[in-house]
Design a protein around this motif. Structure first.
Motif, PDB file in Angstrom:
ATOM      1  N   GLU A 152       0.821  -1.207   0.000  1.00 51.70           N
ATOM      2  CA  GLU A 152       0.000   0.000   0.000  1.00 51.70           C
ATOM      3  C   GLU A 152       0.857   1.260   0.000  1.00 51.70           C
ATOM      4  OE1 GLU A 152      -3.098   0.235  -0.429  1.00 51.70           O
ATOM      5  OE2 GLU A 152      -3.715  -1.854  -0.192  1.00 51.70           O
ATOM      6  N   LEU A 153       2.087   1.186   0.527  1.00 54.92           N
ATOM      7  CA  LEU A 153       2.932   2.372   0.620  1.00 54.92           C
ATOM      8  C   LEU A 153       3.493   2.800  -0.739  1.00 54.92           C
ATOM      9  CD1 LEU A 153       4.977   1.732   3.899  1.00 54.92           C
ATOM     10  CD2 LEU A 153       3.184   3.443   3.539  1.00 54.92           C
ATOM     11  N   ALA A 154       3.719   1.841  -1.604  1.00 57.17           N
ATOM     12  CA  ALA A 154       4.356   2.171  -2.881  1.00 57.17           C
ATOM     13  C   ALA A 154       3.575   3.224  -3.661  1.00 57.17           C
ATOM     14  CB  ALA A 154       4.548   0.900  -3.702  1.00 57.17           C
ATOM     15  N   PRO A 155       2.253   3.070  -3.864  1.00 57.91           N
ATOM     16  CA  PRO A 155       1.528   4.107  -4.608  1.00 57.91           C
ATOM     17  C   PRO A 155       1.434   5.429  -3.845  1.00 57.91           C
ATOM     18  CG  PRO A 155       0.296   2.037  -4.533  1.00 57.91           C
ATOM     19  CD  PRO A 155       1.389   1.933  -3.532  1.00 57.91           C
ATOM     20  N   LEU A 156       1.722   5.396  -2.545  1.00 56.95           N
ATOM     21  CA  LEU A 156       1.643   6.618  -1.742  1.00 56.95           C
ATOM     22  C   LEU A 156       2.978   7.356  -1.693  1.00 56.95           C
ATOM     23  CD1 LEU A 156      -0.485   5.240   1.253  1.00 56.95           C
ATOM     24  CD2 LEU A 156      -1.264   6.620  -0.684  1.00 56.95           C
ATOM     25  N   ARG A 157       3.858   7.049  -2.652  1.00 59.89           N
ATOM     26  CA  ARG A 157       5.176   7.680  -2.817  1.00 59.89           C
ATOM     27  C   ARG A 157       6.054   7.440  -1.582  1.00 59.89           C
ATOM     28  NH1 ARG A 157       5.317  13.917  -4.210  1.00 59.89           N
ATOM     29  NH2 ARG A 157       5.810  14.039  -1.993  1.00 59.89           N
ATOM     30  N   MET A 158       5.933   6.239  -1.015  1.00 58.19           N
ATOM     31  CA  MET A 158       6.771   5.867   0.118  1.00 58.19           C
ATOM     32  C   MET A 158       7.361   4.482  -0.115  1.00 58.19           C
ATOM     33  SD  MET A 158       4.743   7.355   3.428  1.00 58.19           S
ATOM     34  CE  MET A 158       6.247   7.247   4.381  1.00 58.19           C
ATOM     35  N   GLU A 159       7.759   4.249  -1.400  1.00 56.15           N
ATOM     36  CA  GLU A 159       8.264   2.935  -1.760  1.00 56.15           C
ATOM     37  C   GLU A 159       9.624   2.636  -1.134  1.00 56.15           C
ATOM     38  OE1 GLU A 159       9.437   6.060  -4.591  1.00 56.15           O
ATOM     39  OE2 GLU A 159       7.513   5.337  -3.844  1.00 56.15           O
ATOM     40  N   ARG A 160      10.319   3.658  -0.663  1.00 59.26           N
ATOM     41  CA  ARG A 160      11.624   3.435  -0.051  1.00 59.26           C
ATOM     42  C   ARG A 160      11.524   3.179   1.456  1.00 59.26           C
ATOM     43  NH1 ARG A 160      16.042   5.116  -2.905  1.00 59.26           N
ATOM     44  NH2 ARG A 160      17.100   5.822  -1.015  1.00 59.26           N
ATOM     45  N   ALA A 161      10.354   3.413   2.000  1.00 59.90           N
ATOM     46  CA  ALA A 161      10.164   3.202   3.440  1.00 59.90           C
ATOM     47  C   ALA A 161      10.068   1.709   3.743  1.00 59.90           C
ATOM     48  CB  ALA A 161       8.898   3.907   3.918  1.00 59.90           C
ATOM     49  N   ILE A 162      10.436   1.374   4.956  1.00 59.27           N
ATOM     50  CA  ILE A 162      10.380  -0.028   5.391  1.00 59.27           C
ATOM     51  C   ILE A 162       9.519  -0.099   6.651  1.00 59.27           C
ATOM     52  CG2 ILE A 162      11.699  -2.018   6.204  1.00 59.27           C
ATOM     53  CD1 ILE A 162      14.096  -0.917   4.645  1.00 59.27           C
ATOM     54  N   PHE A 163       8.424  -0.815   6.542  1.00 55.42           N
ATOM     55  CA  PHE A 163       7.525  -1.010   7.687  1.00 55.42           C
ATOM     56  C   PHE A 163       7.776  -2.392   8.280  1.00 55.42           C
ATOM     57  CE2 PHE A 163       3.657  -2.792   9.452  1.00 55.42           C
ATOM     58  CZ  PHE A 163       3.251  -1.806  10.340  1.00 55.42           C
TER      59      PHE A 163
ATOM     60  N   ASP B 171       6.470 -10.183  29.415  1.00 57.28           N
ATOM     61  CA  ASP B 171       6.025 -10.988  30.546  1.00 57.28           C
ATOM     62  C   ASP B 171       4.808 -11.821  30.141  1.00 57.28           C
ATOM     63  OD1 ASP B 171       7.978  -9.903  32.136  1.00 57.28           O
ATOM     64  OD2 ASP B 171       6.700  -8.311  32.939  1.00 57.28           O
ATOM     65  N   PRO B 172       4.758 -13.082  30.557  1.00 55.58           N
ATOM     66  CA  PRO B 172       3.596 -13.915  30.218  1.00 55.58           C
ATOM     67  C   PRO B 172       2.298 -13.309  30.730  1.00 55.58           C
ATOM     68  CG  PRO B 172       5.372 -15.242  31.142  1.00 55.58           C
ATOM     69  CD  PRO B 172       5.743 -13.810  31.364  1.00 55.58           C
ATOM     70  N   GLY B 173       1.242 -13.523  29.988  1.00 55.71           N
ATOM     71  CA  GLY B 173      -0.064 -13.006  30.365  1.00 55.71           C
ATOM     72  C   GLY B 173      -1.151 -13.748  29.621  1.00 55.71           C
ATOM     73  N   PRO B 174      -2.397 -13.329  29.796  1.00 50.16           N
ATOM     74  CA  PRO B 174      -3.511 -14.034  29.149  1.00 50.16           C
ATOM     75  C   PRO B 174      -3.494 -13.958  27.627  1.00 50.16           C
ATOM     76  CG  PRO B 174      -4.265 -12.035  30.259  1.00 50.16           C
ATOM     77  CD  PRO B 174      -2.861 -12.262  30.692  1.00 50.16           C
ATOM     78  N   SER B 175      -2.731 -13.021  27.066  1.00 46.03           N
ATOM     79  CA  SER B 175      -2.647 -12.915  25.602  1.00 46.03           C
ATOM     80  C   SER B 175      -1.323 -13.433  25.063  1.00 46.03           C
ATOM     81  CB  SER B 175      -2.839 -11.457  25.170  1.00 46.03           C
ATOM     82  OG  SER B 175      -4.117 -10.986  25.526  1.00 46.03           O
ATOM     83  N   GLY B 176      -0.605 -14.202  25.875  1.00 43.13           N
ATOM     84  CA  GLY B 176       0.665 -14.756  25.435  1.00 43.13           C
ATOM     85  C   GLY B 176       1.842 -14.019  26.061  1.00 43.13           C
ATOM     86  N   HIS B 177       3.034 -14.264  25.519  1.00 42.75           N
ATOM     87  CA  HIS B 177       4.217 -13.602  26.069  1.00 42.75           C
ATOM     88  C   HIS B 177       4.952 -12.816  24.987  1.00 42.75           C
ATOM     89  CE1 HIS B 177       5.949 -17.114  24.259  1.00 42.75           C
ATOM     90  NE2 HIS B 177       5.656 -17.919  25.276  1.00 42.75           N
ATOM     91  N   ASP B 178       4.153 -12.072  24.176  1.00 42.42           N
ATOM     92  CA  ASP B 178       4.738 -11.267  23.102  1.00 42.42           C
ATOM     93  C   ASP B 178       4.392  -9.798  23.286  1.00 42.42           C
ATOM     94  OD1 ASP B 178       5.509 -13.675  21.812  1.00 42.42           O
ATOM     95  OD2 ASP B 178       3.481 -13.849  20.990  1.00 42.42           O
ATOM     96  N   ALA B 179       5.329  -8.936  22.974  1.00 44.51           N
ATOM     97  CA  ALA B 179       5.075  -7.506  22.804  1.00 44.51           C
ATOM     98  C   ALA B 179       5.164  -7.214  21.317  1.00 44.51           C
ATOM     99  CB  ALA B 179       6.096  -6.683  23.580  1.00 44.51           C
ATOM    100  N   VAL B 180       4.200  -6.449  20.812  1.00 42.66           N
ATOM    101  CA  VAL B 180       4.139  -6.152  19.380  1.00 42.66           C
ATOM    102  C   VAL B 180       4.190  -4.642  19.192  1.00 42.66           C
ATOM    103  CG1 VAL B 180       2.753  -6.326  17.281  1.00 42.66           C
ATOM    104  CG2 VAL B 180       2.815  -8.238  18.895  1.00 42.66           C
ATOM    105  N   SER B 181       5.004  -4.194  18.256  1.00 41.50           N
ATOM    106  CA  SER B 181       5.062  -2.761  17.954  1.00 41.50           C
ATOM    107  C   SER B 181       5.309  -2.573  16.460  1.00 41.50           C
ATOM    108  CB  SER B 181       6.165  -2.075  18.771  1.00 41.50           C
ATOM    109  OG  SER B 181       7.431  -2.616  18.450  1.00 41.50           O
ATOM    110  N   PHE B 182       4.656  -1.535  15.927  1.00 38.33           N
ATOM    111  CA  PHE B 182       4.840  -1.186  14.522  1.00 38.33           C
ATOM    112  C   PHE B 182       5.974  -0.157  14.435  1.00 38.33           C
ATOM    113  CE2 PHE B 182       0.008  -1.890  14.174  1.00 38.33           C
ATOM    114  CZ  PHE B 182       0.193  -3.248  14.058  1.00 38.33           C
ATOM    115  N   THR B 183       6.982  -0.461  13.648  1.00 35.07           N
ATOM    116  CA  THR B 183       8.104   0.461  13.480  1.00 35.07           C
ATOM    117  C   THR B 183       8.304   0.756  11.999  1.00 35.07           C
ATOM    118  OG1 THR B 183       9.725  -1.338  13.373  1.00 35.07           O
ATOM    119  CG2 THR B 183       9.242  -0.415  15.551  1.00 35.07           C
ATOM    120  N   VAL B 184       9.029   1.857  11.740  1.00 39.35           N
ATOM    121  CA  VAL B 184       9.223   2.261  10.355  1.00 39.35           C
ATOM    122  C   VAL B 184      10.598   2.903  10.203  1.00 39.35           C
ATOM    123  CG1 VAL B 184       8.150   4.505  10.762  1.00 39.35           C
ATOM    124  CG2 VAL B 184       8.247   3.597   8.447  1.00 39.35           C
TER     125      VAL B 184
END
Length: 549
Positions: free
Chosen positions: A380-391, A399-412
């Protein structure tokens, strides 16, 4: 869906009513006309934190009313039920801001707190732009977004159940260890008390029986002498003997009395019978009161022992037997404690292993979904003139919890070789808006019933890039409602519904108003956005080409 927005006496708006529709709703106008004020007012009625000076100068208070039309299963209805608010076809939010800063809010004519308002707004509206700190820019929500994208709700449910089982097993172990430690601290007391109770062996009702017997023996000496005298007075040396003599004397002369003694003879016969009965009962009483003094001593000793133990353990004498059973049970639990703890530790370890197994499976599924999400966003980024960006969707251990033991973050990383970081820190305003649009296109779930708002998402872009933004906004609005504040003719041309925000001056006061555009008016507005205030036929033709292209 947001159906109506009414604004009174807020900033430079005196009276305004807007009726929004499904699909892509665009708001255009010159800079400073008041487009952002509309979003400020909407944020105000939704309980968002924003600017404080909202009331129009010269008025006592400002007011905003927003009417939503949530579907039957809309998440807002759960919030209404939890808050005890009326659940109707329409959801009417009303908020008033007094000149002194006081704010009051109502939902379906029921007064509510700002917290309830914000909980409702989270189910109704998403704002996307460079100031978006509640939605896609908030790392706390990234894991949930990835799971929704990957269709991992079932696996999350399995992990949640495994977490609950692990927590329950750990709680059972902790409680058993605590109970065992407490019992070990009183082991000497338990063993001594059980031995003492076993030796005495008190029975229910024994206290009352011993007390009655004791009182009887204590009173026996005082009454036995009088009973003995009475027995002598009744017996042959007393009343029974005298009555027998009288009967014999009267029987000897009865024939000569010609029947005059018959009544007396009958009465004496009856009296002798009763005297005999009285003598036997009196004698029996004497025998019953004849006891060994040692019996009284033994009776008192046992009675005092039972009552002493009852006081010691703070129970009723009749409850000593039951209390002894409870102590024996605790002692048995203490003796079996080590084997019980071993079994509970084994159950805890098994539950922990099951949780780790399911959490690892969820982690693997998240990594696979993250790869697909990264590819989708990059597409989706390529047509938005951000083809060089890396998502990149980063997954790290947490820490373990009811949703597992992963932390998730979106970086660019906006350029190859540049360090990656959070969206809000790495991307500029225009880049950030396009990142958010690309993300939203990949993560969008129209069935949630959210109204999505994009504030100047086309900032800093034009031409083919702006056209790509417009097309993607229109695609996003296909099965829902999107509001976009835009300066781009390419974006405005993709709108299904178009409003122009204007300023006017009345009585030396600047006011903002909004007009719905259609037909030639809409063509002229897009032409103005293309060419400026002087609208040419060429600009109109270009506007029509944008709208039909």
């Amino acid at each position: 869906m947001l159906a109506t927005l009414e604004i009174r006496d807020m900033l430079i708006i005196d009276r305004l009513e807007l009726g929004f529709r499904p699909g892509l709703n665009v708001l255009t106008g010159e800079t400073g006309a008041g487009k952002s004020i509309l979003l400020d007012c909407l944020g105000f009625v939704l309980g968002w934190r924003g600017r404080a000076d909202l009331v129009r100068a010269g008025t006592a208070r400002g007011e905003v009313v927003a009417v939503f039309e949530p579907g039957p299963d809309h998440p807002a209805r759960a919030v209404l039920a939890e808050a005890g608010l009326p659940d109707e076809d329409e959801l009417i939010l009303r908020r008033v801001n007094a000149q002194d800063g006081r704010k009051t809010a109502w939902v379906n004519d029921r007064r509510v707190s700002g917290e309830v308002l914000r909980r409702l707004s989270a189910t109704l509206v998403e704002l996307h732009g460079q100031h978006d700190d509640r939605g896609l820019l908030d790392p706390r929500g990234h894991r949930d977004m990835l799971d929704i994208f990957g269709g991992l709700e079932t696996q999350r449910g399995t992990v949640r159940a495994a977490w609950r089982a692990r927590a329950a097993a750990q709680k059972a172990l902790d409680e058993a260890e605590s109970a065992l430690a407490a019992m070990r601290a009183e082991e000497d007391f338990l063993r001594h008390s059980v031995a003492e109770l076993d030796t005495l062996d008190p029975q229910p009702g024994e206290d009352a029986a011993l007390d009655t017997r004791r009182r009887l023996m204590q009173g026996a000496e005082r009454i036995r002498e009088d009973i003995a005298r009475a027995a002598q007075a009744i017996g042959l040396d007393g009343a029974e003997g005298a009555a027998g003599d009288a009967l014999r004397w009267l029987e000897g002369v009865a024939e000569k009395a010609e029947g005059r003694l018959d009544g007396a003879l009958a009465a004496l016969s009856r009296a002798l019978v009763e005297l005999d009965e009285a003598g036997r009962e009196t004698q029996a009483a004497l025998e019953a009161l004849d006891f060994d003094p040692l019996d009284l001593e033994h009776c008192e000793e046992r009675l005092f022992a039972i009552r002493g133990l009852a006081r010691k353990h703070d129970v009723l004498p009749d409850d000593l037997a039951t209390f002894a059973d409870s102590l024996r049970a605790r002692l048995a639990a203490l003796d079996a404690g080590d084997s019980d703890l071993a079994a509970r530790r084994e159950a805890r370890d098994a539950a922990a292993t099951a949780y780790d197994r399911e959490a690892e499976r969820l982690t693997a599924a998240r990594r696979e979904a993250a790869a697909r999400l990264d590819a989708a966003v990059m597409h989706e980024l390529a047509p938005l003139r951000m083809e060089r960006a890396i998502f990149t969707t980063g997954i790290t251990a947490a820490d373990p919890g009811p949703s597992g033991h992963d932390a998730v973050s979106f970086t660019v990383a906006t350029n190859p070789g540049a360090p990656a970081g959070p969206l809000s820190r790495i991307a500029s305003g225009g880049e950030l808006s396009r990142f958010l649009l690309a993300l939203k296109l990949c993560l969008s779930a129209p069935e949630t019933g959210l109204t999505m708002i994009f504030d100047e998402i086309d900032r800093g872009v034009g031409g083919a890039t702006a056209d790509a933004v417009g097309r993607r906004l229109a695609r996003l609005a296909t099965e829902g409602q999107v509001l976009v504040v835009t300066h781009s003719p390419q974006v405005a041309a993709r709108g299904a519904h178009h409003w122009r925000v204007e300023k006017r001056v009345e009585n030396d006061m600047t006011l903002s108003t909004v007009r719905a555009l259609a037909g030639t008016e809409r063509v002229d507005e897009i032409a103005r956005m293309l060419s400026g205030e002087r609208i040419t036929q060429e600009a109109r033709a270009a506007a029509e080409a944008l709208m039909t292209g």
